[in-house]
Design a protein around this motif. Structure first.
Motif, PDB file in Angstrom:
ATOM      1  N   VAL A 133      13.550 -35.943   4.132  1.00  0.00           N
ATOM      2  CA  VAL A 133      12.758 -36.327   5.219  1.00  0.00           C
ATOM      3  C   VAL A 133      11.214 -35.569   4.627  1.00  0.00           C
ATOM      4  N   SER A 134      10.731 -34.953   3.846  1.00  0.00           N
ATOM      5  CA  SER A 134       9.117 -35.512   3.669  1.00  0.00           C
ATOM      6  C   SER A 134       9.046 -35.030   2.000  1.00  0.00           C
ATOM      7  N   LEU A 135       8.239 -35.723   1.229  1.00  0.00           N
ATOM      8  CA  LEU A 135       7.852 -35.127  -0.541  1.00  0.00           C
ATOM      9  C   LEU A 135       5.893 -34.415  -0.162  1.00  0.00           C
ATOM     10  N   LEU A 136       6.240 -33.332  -0.674  1.00  0.00           N
ATOM     11  CA  LEU A 136       5.276 -32.954  -0.748  1.00  0.00           C
ATOM     12  C   LEU A 136       5.255 -32.618  -2.119  1.00  0.00           C
ATOM     13  N   PRO A 137       3.682 -33.171  -2.438  1.00  0.00           N
ATOM     14  CA  PRO A 137       2.945 -33.967  -3.729  1.00  0.00           C
ATOM     15  C   PRO A 137       2.631 -32.940  -4.830  1.00  0.00           C
ATOM     16  N   GLU A 138       1.494 -32.012  -3.287  1.00  0.00           N
ATOM     17  CA  GLU A 138       1.384 -30.855  -4.129  1.00  0.00           C
ATOM     18  C   GLU A 138       2.090 -29.636  -4.465  1.00  0.00           C
ATOM     19  N   GLU A 139       2.929 -29.167  -4.220  1.00  0.00           N
ATOM     20  CA  GLU A 139       3.939 -28.208  -4.431  1.00  0.00           C
ATOM     21  C   GLU A 139       5.186 -29.252  -5.429  1.00  0.00           C
ATOM     22  N   ARG A 140       5.035 -30.717  -5.228  1.00  0.00           N
ATOM     23  CA  ARG A 140       5.988 -31.606  -5.925  1.00  0.00           C
ATOM     24  C   ARG A 140       8.078 -30.426  -5.596  1.00  0.00           C
ATOM     25  N   GLU A 141       7.412 -30.952  -4.415  1.00  0.00           N
ATOM     26  CA  GLU A 141       8.888 -30.909  -3.297  1.00  0.00           C
ATOM     27  C   GLU A 141       9.112 -31.978  -2.871  1.00  0.00           C
ATOM     28  N   LEU A 142      10.872 -31.908  -3.111  1.00  0.00           N
ATOM     29  CA  LEU A 142      11.209 -33.061  -1.428  1.00  0.00           C
ATOM     30  C   LEU A 142      11.601 -32.165  -0.329  1.00  0.00           C
ATOM     31  N   VAL A 143      12.189 -32.233   1.234  1.00  0.00           N
ATOM     32  CA  VAL A 143      12.599 -31.479   1.885  1.00  0.00           C
ATOM     33  C   VAL A 143      13.805 -32.321   2.231  1.00  0.00           C
ATOM     34  N   THR A 144      14.408 -31.562   2.606  1.00  0.00           N
ATOM     35  CA  THR A 144      15.782 -32.422   3.041  1.00  0.00           C
ATOM     36  C   THR A 144      16.183 -32.137   4.838  1.00  0.00           C
ATOM     37  N   ASP A 145      16.344 -32.518   5.534  1.00  0.00           N
ATOM     38  CA  ASP A 145      16.835 -32.930   6.673  1.00  0.00           C
ATOM     39  C   ASP A 145      17.371 -31.508   7.104  1.00  0.00           C
ATOM     40  N   ASP A 146      17.918 -30.889   6.666  1.00  0.00           N
ATOM     41  CA  ASP A 146      18.452 -29.412   7.077  1.00  0.00           C
ATOM     42  C   ASP A 146      17.186 -28.258   6.837  1.00  0.00           C
ATOM     43  N   GLY A 147      16.313 -29.008   6.076  1.00  0.00           N
ATOM     44  CA  GLY A 147      15.656 -27.765   5.920  1.00  0.00           C
ATOM     45  C   GLY A 147      14.946 -26.928   4.777  1.00  0.00           C
ATOM     46  N   ALA A 148      16.333 -27.963   3.461  1.00  0.00           N
ATOM     47  CA  ALA A 148      16.258 -26.887   1.940  1.00  0.00           C
ATOM     48  C   ALA A 148      14.969 -27.709   0.978  1.00  0.00           C
ATOM     49  N   HIS A 149      14.539 -26.985   0.580  1.00  0.00           N
ATOM     50  CA  HIS A 149      13.257 -27.999  -0.635  1.00  0.00           C
ATOM     51  C   HIS A 149      13.546 -27.957  -1.847  1.00  0.00           C
ATOM     52  N   PHE A 150      13.263 -28.773  -2.241  1.00  0.00           N
ATOM     53  CA  PHE A 150      13.918 -29.023  -3.953  1.00  0.00           C
ATOM     54  C   PHE A 150      12.702 -29.111  -4.769  1.00  0.00           C
ATOM     55  N   HIS A 151      12.276 -28.320  -5.957  1.00  0.00           N
ATOM     56  CA  HIS A 151      11.536 -28.802  -6.859  1.00  0.00           C
ATOM     57  C   HIS A 151      11.602 -30.373  -7.721  1.00  0.00           C
ATOM     58  N   TYR A 152      10.673 -30.680  -7.867  1.00  0.00           N
ATOM     59  CA  TYR A 152      10.556 -31.953  -9.149  1.00  0.00           C
ATOM     60  C   TYR A 152       9.800 -31.688 -10.404  1.00  0.00           C
ATOM     61  N   ASP A 153      10.332 -32.013 -11.328  1.00  0.00           N
ATOM     62  CA  ASP A 153       8.947 -32.345 -12.121  1.00  0.00           C
ATOM     63  C   ASP A 153       8.846 -34.321 -12.634  1.00  0.00           C
ATOM     64  N   LYS A 154      10.579 -34.844 -12.087  1.00  0.00           N
ATOM     65  CA  LYS A 154       9.627 -36.414 -12.152  1.00  0.00           C
ATOM     66  C   LYS A 154      10.438 -36.991 -10.440  1.00  0.00           C
ATOM     67  N   CYS A 155      10.065 -37.555  -9.811  1.00  0.00           N
ATOM     68  CA  CYS A 155      10.206 -38.112  -8.736  1.00  0.00           C
ATOM     69  C   CYS A 155      10.953 -39.398  -8.120  1.00  0.00           C
ATOM     70  N   ILE A 156      11.944 -40.211  -8.708  1.00  0.00           N
ATOM     71  CA  ILE A 156      12.060 -41.321  -7.955  1.00  0.00           C
ATOM     72  C   ILE A 156      12.678 -41.701  -6.943  1.00  0.00           C
ATOM     73  N   LEU A 157      11.588 -42.500  -5.840  1.00  0.00           N
ATOM     74  CA  LEU A 157      11.953 -43.311  -4.660  1.00  0.00           C
ATOM     75  C   LEU A 157      12.757 -44.814  -4.394  1.00  0.00           C
ATOM     76  N   ALA A 158      13.896 -44.656  -4.101  1.00  0.00           N
ATOM     77  CA  ALA A 158      15.043 -45.633  -4.221  1.00  0.00           C
ATOM     78  C   ALA A 158      15.639 -46.132  -3.258  1.00  0.00           C
ATOM     79  N   THR A 159      14.801 -45.766  -1.850  1.00  0.00           N
ATOM     80  CA  THR A 159      15.044 -45.823  -0.596  1.00  0.00           C
ATOM     81  C   THR A 159      15.466 -47.321   0.370  1.00  0.00           C
ATOM     82  N   GLY A 160      15.118 -47.626  -0.341  1.00  0.00           N
ATOM     83  CA  GLY A 160      16.027 -49.562  -0.415  1.00  0.00           C
ATOM     84  C   GLY A 160      15.253 -50.056   1.145  1.00  0.00           C
ATOM     85  N   ALA A 161      16.050 -50.798   1.430  1.00  0.00           N
ATOM     86  CA  ALA A 161      15.395 -51.493   2.893  1.00  0.00           C
ATOM     87  C   ALA A 161      16.173 -51.010   4.063  1.00  0.00           C
TER      88      ALA A 161
END
Ligand SMILES: Cc1cc2nc3c(=O)[nH]c(=O)nc-3n(C[C@H](O)[C@H](O)[C@H](O)COP(=O)(O)OP(=O)(O)OC[C@H]3O[C@@H](n4cnc5c(N)ncnc54)[C@H](O)[C@@H]3O)c2cc1C
Length: 369
Positions: A133-161
């Motif tokens: 549900v969100s990408l936090l660039p400063e923190e380098r984190e993704l947030v999922t719909d259950d509220g969990a945060h995941f750290h990334y070093d690299k992130c790839i968006l392949a969200t389609g259409a």
């Protein structure tokens, strides 16, 4: 006794029509249906680039672009963590088959790009039924719909259409579907019983594919095309006339220059009214009016978007370390939104995220639907 020679286990072929690579034991391309001389032995390119690191690669999306990116990363880095988030509940699958095999098996194993074991063997961790549900660039984190945060070093968006739904009254009624996911295709197939009336809004490739599938299932099918002829933007008048003749011969009716005014019904669709007053009975309406890139996640993170997420020739966005590929991405102002391009963009994004300096080269895209 089966005397046909079986290809050696593990041998692969490439479809010369759409570029898909698949197991040589399959005789028909699972993406575009080509067979015979269109299938050539595939010799994989060997890539010498390696950068082993314990980086974390997070991939948002569960389509071919995401899978190609994950595979490209793993080829170059055996130590890193790769996590693929998909809001869909099933293994990444051959999306083009949805309209081609609507009434064949839509089972997970029949459509899957790779079996579950492939992800295990490649160390690609699948987070299914998880929407980012969100990408936090400063923190380098993704947030999922259950509220969990995941750290990334690299992130790839392949969200389609997603399917574009025109602002027509009645599109929310039961029995009105737009086919993008296996759930949508299953919903359409469930409603389409022999003898029923189906109306397809949109006479493009996917609309015609859906119409043909419904016709084969025994429905009375009418396609509403708002242009005066079929596929005006892709075919010249002569080719369009040939297509029109083939469609009419198949028993699918087409209304040209059709303007849909309203879809009627109380809870469930009953009919479709055109602007000229024509009323077409309908037990099922398939809306096939094109797609729009899924850009909301990127936009809310401050990533540059146009029609889609803007990427450079390395598939990198304006946010360093964040890449985009496939139907959600546009390169040099163009968003192709076809399978082979999504696969190539995904592979390029993965290679670059892994540290290579791969440059995306656009090839002419054959029309493979
Ligand atoms: C019915 C149909 C038939 C087609 N036929 C053909 C054909 O014959 N030939 C051809 O070349 N192309 C065809 N296409 C187009 C082709 O399928 C697409 O170009 C291709 O699937 C794009 O792949 P992708 O990975 O970029 O996106 P997608 O396949 O759309 O995958 C994106 C995935 O990401 C998930 N997702 C999106 N946002 C999030 C989020 N925030 N969090 C988690 N998950 C998310 C989506 O649910 C989806 O699973 C067809 C498409 C359809 C719908």
């Amino acid at each position: 006794m089966n005397t046909a020679a079986q290809p050696p286990v593990g041998e692969k072929v490439r479809c010369l029509a759409c570029g898909e690579v698949f197991d040589a034991s399959i005789s028909v391309c699972p993406v575009c249906g080509a067979s015979g001389e269109w299938l050539a032995l595939y010799v994989p390119e060997t890539n010498a680039f390696r950068r082993e690191s314990e980086e974390i690669f997070l991939i948002v999306g569960g389509g071919i672009a995401a899978v190609s990116a994950a595979e490209a990363i793993r080829e170059r880095n055996r130590l890193c963590s790769i996590v693929l988030f998909s809001e869909e509940a099933v293994l990444p699958y051959n999306r083009p088959m949805l309209t081609k095999a609507m009434f064949d098996s839509l089972a997970e194993e029949a459509l899957a790009i790779h079996p579950r074991s492939w992800y295990e063997e490649h160390g690609i961790y699948l987070m299914l039924s998880k929407r980012v549900v969100s990408l936090l660039p400063e923190e380098r984190e993704l947030v999922t719909d259950d509220g969990a945060h995941f750290h990334y070093d690299k992130c790839i968006l392949a969200t389609g259409a997603s399917c574009f739904i025109p602002p027509i009254e009645g599109t929310g009624l039961a029995g009105v579907v737009a086919i993008r996911s296996v759930t949508d295709a299953a919903a359409a197939a469930r409603r389409a019983e022999a003898g029923q009336n189906a109306v397809v809004i949109g006479g493009g490739v996917l609309g015609l594919e859906a119409a043909w599938a419904l016709k084969k299932a025994g429905c009375h099918v009418t396609v509403l095309e708002n242009s005066p002829r079929l596929m005006m933007r892709n075919l010249d008048a002569a080719a369009s006339a040939l297509l029109q003749a083939a469609v009419e011969e198949s028993g699918v009716a087409v209304v040209y220059s059709a303007q849909t005014d309203k879809i009627n019904g109380t809870e469930t669709v009953e009919s479709v009214t055109l602007r000229d007053g024509t009323v077409l009975p309908a037990d099922l309406v398939v809306v096939s009016c094109g797609v729009r890139a899924n850009t909301a996640l990127a936009q809310s993170a401050g990533i540059e978007t146009g029609r889609a997420v803007v990427v450079d020739e390395h598939m990198e966005t304006n946010l360093r370390g964040v890449y985009a590929c496939g139907d959600c991405a546009e390169f040099r102002g163009v968003n192709r939104a076809v399978w082979p391009v999504a696969a190539e963009m995904g592979a390029c994004a993965g290679a670059n995220a892994a540290g290579e300096a791969a440059v995306y080269a656009e090839h002419p895209v054959p029309f493979t639907f």
